[in-house]
Design a protein around this motif. Structure first.
Motif, PDB file in Angstrom:
ATOM      1  N   TYR A 127     -12.132 -42.300 -42.131  1.00  6.00           N
ATOM      2  CA  TYR A 127     -13.386 -42.822 -41.583  1.00  6.00           C
ATOM      3  C   TYR A 127     -14.136 -43.688 -42.584  1.00  6.00           C
ATOM      4  O   TYR A 127     -14.853 -44.610 -42.173  1.00  6.00           O
ATOM      5  CB  TYR A 127     -14.253 -41.694 -41.025  1.00  6.00           C
ATOM      6  CG  TYR A 127     -13.948 -41.502 -39.568  1.00  6.00           C
ATOM      7  CD1 TYR A 127     -14.736 -42.086 -38.588  1.00  6.00           C
ATOM      8  CD2 TYR A 127     -12.836 -40.787 -39.168  1.00  6.00           C
ATOM      9  CE1 TYR A 127     -14.438 -41.950 -37.244  1.00  6.00           C
ATOM     10  CE2 TYR A 127     -12.523 -40.643 -37.832  1.00  6.00           C
ATOM     11  CZ  TYR A 127     -13.327 -41.226 -36.876  1.00  6.00           C
ATOM     12  OH  TYR A 127     -13.014 -41.100 -35.561  1.00  6.00           O
ATOM     13  N   SER A 128     -13.984 -43.454 -43.862  1.00  6.54           N
ATOM     14  CA  SER A 128     -14.553 -44.373 -44.849  1.00  6.54           C
ATOM     15  C   SER A 128     -13.952 -45.754 -44.651  1.00  6.54           C
ATOM     16  O   SER A 128     -14.664 -46.763 -44.657  1.00  6.54           O
ATOM     17  CB  SER A 128     -14.270 -43.896 -46.273  1.00  6.54           C
ATOM     18  OG  SER A 128     -15.105 -42.851 -46.634  1.00  6.54           O
ATOM     19  N   HIS A 129     -12.657 -45.800 -44.451  1.00  7.29           N
ATOM     20  CA  HIS A 129     -11.967 -47.067 -44.227  1.00  7.29           C
ATOM     21  C   HIS A 129     -12.397 -47.699 -42.895  1.00  7.29           C
ATOM     22  O   HIS A 129     -12.709 -48.887 -42.834  1.00  7.29           O
ATOM     23  CB  HIS A 129     -10.449 -46.847 -44.245  1.00  7.29           C
ATOM     24  CG  HIS A 129      -9.681 -48.067 -43.893  1.00  7.29           C
ATOM     25  ND1 HIS A 129      -9.444 -49.084 -44.790  1.00  7.29           N
ATOM     26  CD2 HIS A 129      -9.100 -48.442 -42.720  1.00  7.29           C
ATOM     27  CE1 HIS A 129      -8.752 -50.035 -44.196  1.00  7.29           C
ATOM     28  NE2 HIS A 129      -8.541 -49.672 -42.944  1.00  7.29           N
ATOM     29  N   LEU A 130     -12.412 -46.896 -41.842  1.00  9.45           N
ATOM     30  CA  LEU A 130     -12.703 -47.426 -40.501  1.00  9.45           C
ATOM     31  C   LEU A 130     -14.134 -47.921 -40.344  1.00  9.45           C
ATOM     32  O   LEU A 130     -14.389 -48.873 -39.606  1.00  9.45           O
ATOM     33  CB  LEU A 130     -12.419 -46.364 -39.443  1.00  9.45           C
ATOM     34  CG  LEU A 130     -10.965 -45.938 -39.261  1.00  9.45           C
ATOM     35  CD1 LEU A 130     -10.869 -44.815 -38.230  1.00  9.45           C
ATOM     36  CD2 LEU A 130     -10.085 -47.120 -38.865  1.00  9.45           C
ATOM     37  N   THR A 131     -15.074 -47.256 -41.007  1.00 10.38           N
ATOM     38  CA  THR A 131     -16.487 -47.634 -40.864  1.00 10.38           C
ATOM     39  C   THR A 131     -16.946 -48.598 -41.950  1.00 10.38           C
ATOM     40  O   THR A 131     -18.040 -49.147 -41.861  1.00 10.38           O
ATOM     41  CB  THR A 131     -17.402 -46.391 -40.891  1.00 10.38           C
ATOM     42  OG1 THR A 131     -17.267 -45.740 -42.159  1.00 10.38           O
ATOM     43  CG2 THR A 131     -17.072 -45.436 -39.755  1.00 10.38           C
ATOM     44  N   GLY A 132     -16.125 -48.768 -42.988  1.00  4.92           N
ATOM     45  CA  GLY A 132     -16.489 -49.683 -44.066  1.00  4.92           C
ATOM     46  C   GLY A 132     -17.599 -49.159 -44.963  1.00  4.92           C
ATOM     47  O   GLY A 132     -18.307 -49.927 -45.605  1.00  4.92           O
ATOM     48  N   ARG A 133     -17.750 -47.846 -45.002  1.00 10.33           N
ATOM     49  CA  ARG A 133     -18.751 -47.259 -45.890  1.00 10.33           C
ATOM     50  C   ARG A 133     -18.187 -45.996 -46.516  1.00 10.33           C
ATOM     51  O   ARG A 133     -17.292 -45.377 -45.964  1.00 10.33           O
ATOM     52  CB  ARG A 133     -20.057 -46.970 -45.165  1.00 10.33           C
ATOM     53  CG  ARG A 133     -20.033 -45.798 -44.227  1.00 10.33           C
ATOM     54  CD  ARG A 133     -21.457 -45.517 -43.743  1.00 10.33           C
ATOM     55  NE  ARG A 133     -21.683 -44.301 -43.053  1.00 10.33           N
ATOM     56  CZ  ARG A 133     -21.685 -43.076 -43.551  1.00 10.33           C
ATOM     57  NH1 ARG A 133     -21.375 -42.862 -44.793  1.00 10.33           N
ATOM     58  NH2 ARG A 133     -21.959 -42.029 -42.816  1.00 10.33           N
ATOM     59  N   ILE A 134     -18.718 -45.634 -47.662  1.00  7.71           N
ATOM     60  CA  ILE A 134     -18.244 -44.437 -48.348  1.00  7.71           C
ATOM     61  C   ILE A 134     -18.667 -43.212 -47.558  1.00  7.71           C
ATOM     62  O   ILE A 134     -19.830 -43.060 -47.191  1.00  7.71           O
ATOM     63  CB  ILE A 134     -18.788 -44.378 -49.791  1.00  7.71           C
ATOM     64  CG1 ILE A 134     -18.186 -45.519 -50.603  1.00  7.71           C
ATOM     65  CG2 ILE A 134     -18.483 -43.033 -50.430  1.00  7.71           C
ATOM     66  CD1 ILE A 134     -18.747 -45.654 -51.997  1.00  7.71           C
ATOM     67  N   PHE A 135     -17.722 -42.380 -47.254  1.00  8.78           N
ATOM     68  CA  PHE A 135     -17.958 -41.134 -46.536  1.00  8.78           C
ATOM     69  C   PHE A 135     -18.375 -40.116 -47.581  1.00  8.78           C
ATOM     70  O   PHE A 135     -17.590 -39.762 -48.456  1.00  8.78           O
ATOM     71  CB  PHE A 135     -16.650 -40.727 -45.843  1.00  8.78           C
ATOM     72  CG  PHE A 135     -16.813 -39.915 -44.597  1.00  8.78           C
ATOM     73  CD1 PHE A 135     -17.046 -40.523 -43.381  1.00  8.78           C
ATOM     74  CD2 PHE A 135     -16.691 -38.541 -44.626  1.00  8.78           C
ATOM     75  CE1 PHE A 135     -17.149 -39.781 -42.219  1.00  8.78           C
ATOM     76  CE2 PHE A 135     -16.799 -37.784 -43.477  1.00  8.78           C
ATOM     77  CZ  PHE A 135     -17.038 -38.411 -42.268  1.00  8.78           C
ATOM     78  N   SER A 136     -19.589 -39.662 -47.527  1.00  9.66           N
ATOM     79  CA  SER A 136     -20.150 -38.796 -48.571  1.00  9.66           C
ATOM     80  C   SER A 136     -19.728 -37.341 -48.408  1.00  9.66           C
ATOM     81  O   SER A 136     -19.179 -36.941 -47.383  1.00  9.66           O
ATOM     82  CB  SER A 136     -21.678 -38.873 -48.541  1.00  9.66           C
ATOM     83  OG  SER A 136     -22.174 -38.200 -47.387  1.00  9.66           O
ATOM     84  N   LYS A 137     -20.070 -36.552 -49.414  1.00  7.43           N
ATOM     85  CA  LYS A 137     -19.823 -35.112 -49.342  1.00  7.43           C
ATOM     86  C   LYS A 137     -20.584 -34.518 -48.160  1.00  7.43           C
ATOM     87  O   LYS A 137     -20.078 -33.639 -47.471  1.00  7.43           O
ATOM     88  CB  LYS A 137     -20.238 -34.439 -50.649  1.00  7.43           C
ATOM     89  CG  LYS A 137     -20.018 -32.929 -50.644  1.00  7.43           C
ATOM     90  CD  LYS A 137     -20.543 -32.282 -51.885  1.00  7.43           C
ATOM     91  CE  LYS A 137     -22.028 -32.144 -51.743  1.00  7.43           C
ATOM     92  NZ  LYS A 137     -22.692 -31.359 -52.744  1.00  7.43           N
TER      93      LYS A 137
END
Length: 171
Positions: A127-137
């Motif tokens: 999802y970090s890749h798909l949304t273009g944002r860092i997926f946080s803890k």
């Protein structure tokens, strides 16, 4: 990743899938690790859908023994930030593995609906890749067990579940 399912897992999975037209699902792609594989078995047995296990859907490999929750959470936070981290397999390798895996599944299913059953950290990387944002803890912590996300790959919209409403990039 090798945890057993808890009592009541079947009921949780059935509740999660309520309202999803499963008659249109052609296949369940699953991690071979026990928790995901058994979750896929529950779905497949109830709805008569074949399961196809894929190693590329497995959880991120860990290179440390058991640690307390606070330490584990700190390790996950470092990993999800994309930093070089010796506690887990390299983030870029995980991203390449899961992104290529999902692309292959999309090609193989050729416009048919599928279910993908995997694990929290690898899904966070996807999802970090798909949304273009860092997926946080915190994003990772907000994933439930079980959880789902329904994606219309034609429109690129997450229709239901975590990240509902997001436009994603499957290219």
């Amino acid at each position: 990743d090798n945890w057993e399912l808890e009592d009541g897992a079947r009921d949780s999975v059935v509740r999660l899938l309520k309202g999803i037209p499963l008659t249109e699902i052609c296949c369940i792609y699953s991690s071979p690790l026990p928790k995901a594989s058994r979750t896929a078995d529950i779905i497949g047995n109830i709805y008569g859908i074949a399961k196809n296990e894929r190693d590329c859907l497995r959880e991120v490999k860990r290179y440390f023994p058991y640690v307390d929750n606070m330490t584990f959470s700190m390790y996950v936070e470092e990993f999800l930030s994309g930093k070089d981290d010796l506690h887990f397999e390299p983030y870029p390798e995980v991203r390449e593995r899961i992104v290529n895996c999902i692309k292959d599944i999309c090609k193989e299913s050729s416009g048919k609906s599928v279910i993908v059953v995997s694990h929290g950290m690898v899904i966070s990387v996807l999802y970090s890749h798909l949304t273009g944002r860092i997926f946080s803890k915190n994003d990772w912590n907000n994933l439930k067990m079980p959880d789902l996300s329904v994606i219309d790959v034609d429109s690129g919209i997450v229709e239901r579940g975590f990240f509902s409403g997001f436009k994603i990039n499957l290219k």
